[in-house]
Design an enzyme around this catalytic site. Structure first.
Site, PDB file in Angstrom:
ATOM      1  N   GLU A  44      10.154 -41.922 -24.016  1.00 55.54           N
ATOM      2  CA  GLU A  44      10.526 -41.510 -22.649  1.00 55.54           C
ATOM      3  C   GLU A  44       9.654 -40.334 -22.209  1.00 55.54           C
ATOM      4  OE1 GLU A  44      15.234 -42.832 -22.654  1.00 55.54           O
ATOM      5  OE2 GLU A  44      14.714 -40.805 -23.242  1.00 55.54           O
ATOM      6  N   GLY A  87      17.863 -38.324 -24.667  1.00 57.40           N
ATOM      7  CA  GLY A  87      17.759 -38.748 -26.055  1.00 57.40           C
ATOM      8  C   GLY A  87      19.058 -39.234 -26.654  1.00 57.40           C
ATOM      9  N   GLY A  88      20.112 -39.292 -25.818  1.00 59.38           N
ATOM     10  CA  GLY A  88      21.379 -39.839 -26.311  1.00 59.38           C
ATOM     11  C   GLY A  88      21.200 -41.249 -26.853  1.00 59.38           C
ATOM     12  N   SER A 120      22.156 -47.049 -20.057  1.00 64.08           N
ATOM     13  CA  SER A 120      23.028 -47.904 -19.244  1.00 64.08           C
ATOM     14  C   SER A 120      22.734 -47.755 -17.755  1.00 64.08           C
ATOM     15  CB  SER A 120      24.496 -47.584 -19.546  1.00 64.08           C
ATOM     16  OG  SER A 120      24.766 -46.214 -19.312  1.00 64.08           O
ATOM     17  N   THR A 121      22.296 -46.585 -17.302  1.00 57.91           N
ATOM     18  CA  THR A 121      21.960 -46.403 -15.882  1.00 57.91           C
ATOM     19  C   THR A 121      20.653 -47.125 -15.570  1.00 57.91           C
ATOM     20  OG1 THR A 121      22.928 -44.197 -16.168  1.00 57.91           O
ATOM     21  CG2 THR A 121      21.917 -44.668 -14.038  1.00 57.91           C
TER      22      THR A 121
HETATM   23  C1  5RP Z   1      18.066 -42.436 -23.842  1.00 59.91           C
HETATM   24  C2  5RP Z   1      18.335 -41.468 -22.752  1.00 59.91           C
HETATM   25  C3  5RP Z   1      19.223 -41.920 -21.643  1.00 59.91           C
HETATM   26  O1  5RP Z   1      18.530 -41.767 -20.445  1.00 59.91           O
HETATM   27  C4  5RP Z   1      20.460 -41.061 -21.632  1.00 59.91           C
HETATM   28  O2  5RP Z   1      21.093 -41.138 -22.894  1.00 59.91           O
HETATM   29  C5  5RP Z   1      21.425 -41.491 -20.523  1.00 59.91           C
HETATM   30  O3  5RP Z   1      21.966 -42.744 -20.826  1.00 59.91           O
HETATM   31  P1  5RP Z   1      23.003 -43.466 -19.889  1.00 59.91           P
HETATM   32  O4  5RP Z   1      22.294 -43.838 -18.623  1.00 59.91           O
HETATM   33  O5  5RP Z   1      23.431 -44.666 -20.709  1.00 59.91           O
HETATM   34  O6  5RP Z   1      24.161 -42.543 -19.628  1.00 59.91           O
HETATM   35  O7  5RP Z   1      17.863 -40.366 -22.741  1.00 59.91           O
HETATM   36  O8  5RP Z   1      17.326 -41.859 -24.874  1.00 59.91           O
END
Ligand code: 5RP
Length: 212
Positions: A102, A94-95, A29-30
């Site tokens: 990545e 990895g969330g 999302s960021t």
């Molecule tokens: C995806 C990631 C994202 O960078 C991480 O989960 C952060 O996500 P967000 O910007 O939505 O908080 O590692 O695999």
């Protein structure tokens, strides 16, 4: 508050994009705010290397060319978010299940700019469950190896990565030595990649629009 900081961070990362660049683009999302801001510069860059199908779709929607890393060679810049960031700019990622691509794009980049909101800052990594991408047939094997090391492995049931693999989230680890743990887990049969970005940490961390 958190989404405002994410937007500020995504927009602030634009200052690291140089004319003519091919930009490595993370996921989440960021990063979505970064891609939206990058669209305003699309005539000044060659294109982007994407770390996920999700980011590829957003880049294409904006008309930003998505390039193959095998054809681009090294990248000057990679911009990505994180789930946790410690004072040494070491990360858990990895969330969003995109950790493997990545990690590949980050490894190809001379500079890794990580964009986060302040909730992601921690003194010690591990409150956020550590994602590990595994080959499906190795899920139980890797789970047992994690349990042997004191972690509590939870299969992210229903999630299939862009590479056709599965994710195990490891709860209960306070990660005192992220470089050592990343190296050790990388050696386990069936592990594709580990969501610790410690051997190759971020070079710059933007918390909102502030350099950490
Ligand atoms: C995806 C990631 C994202 O960078 C991480 O989960 C952060 O996500 P967000 O910007 O939505 O908080 O590692 O695999």
């Amino acid at each position: 508050m958190s989404s405002n900081e994410k937007r500020l961070a995504g927009e602030a990362a634009i200052r690291y994009v140089e004319d003519g660049a091919i930009v490595g683009v993370g996921t989440g999302s960021t990063v979505a705010y970064f891609i939206d801001a990058l669209a305003d510069l699309k005539d000044r860059i060659q294109g982007a290397v994407s770390s996920s199908e999700q980011s590829t779709a957003q880049l294409k929607k904006h008309g930003i060319p998505v390039l193959d890393l095998n054809a681009t060679g090294p990248l000057a810049l990679y911009v990505d978010g994180a789930d946790e960031c410690d004072p040494h700019r070491q990360l858990i990622k990895g969330g969003g299940a995109a950790l493997t691509r990545e990690k590949i794009v980050a490894a190809a980049a001379a500079k890794f700019v990580c964009i986060i909101d302040s909730s992601k800052r921690v003194d010690l990594l591990g409150r956020f469950p550590l994602p590990i991408e595994v080959i499906p047939m190795a899920r139980s094997l890797v789970g047992r190896e994690i349990a042997r090391r004191g972690g509590h492995p939870v299969w992210r049931d229903g999630t299939v990565t862009d590479n056709g693999n599965w994710i195990i989230d490891v709860h209960g680890w306070q990660i005192a030595d992220p470089v050592a743990l990343e190296s050790e887990l990388n050696q386990l049969a069936g592990v594709v990649s580990v969501g610790l970005f410690a051997r190759r940490p971020a070079d710059v961390v933007l918390v909102g629009d502030q350099v950490m």
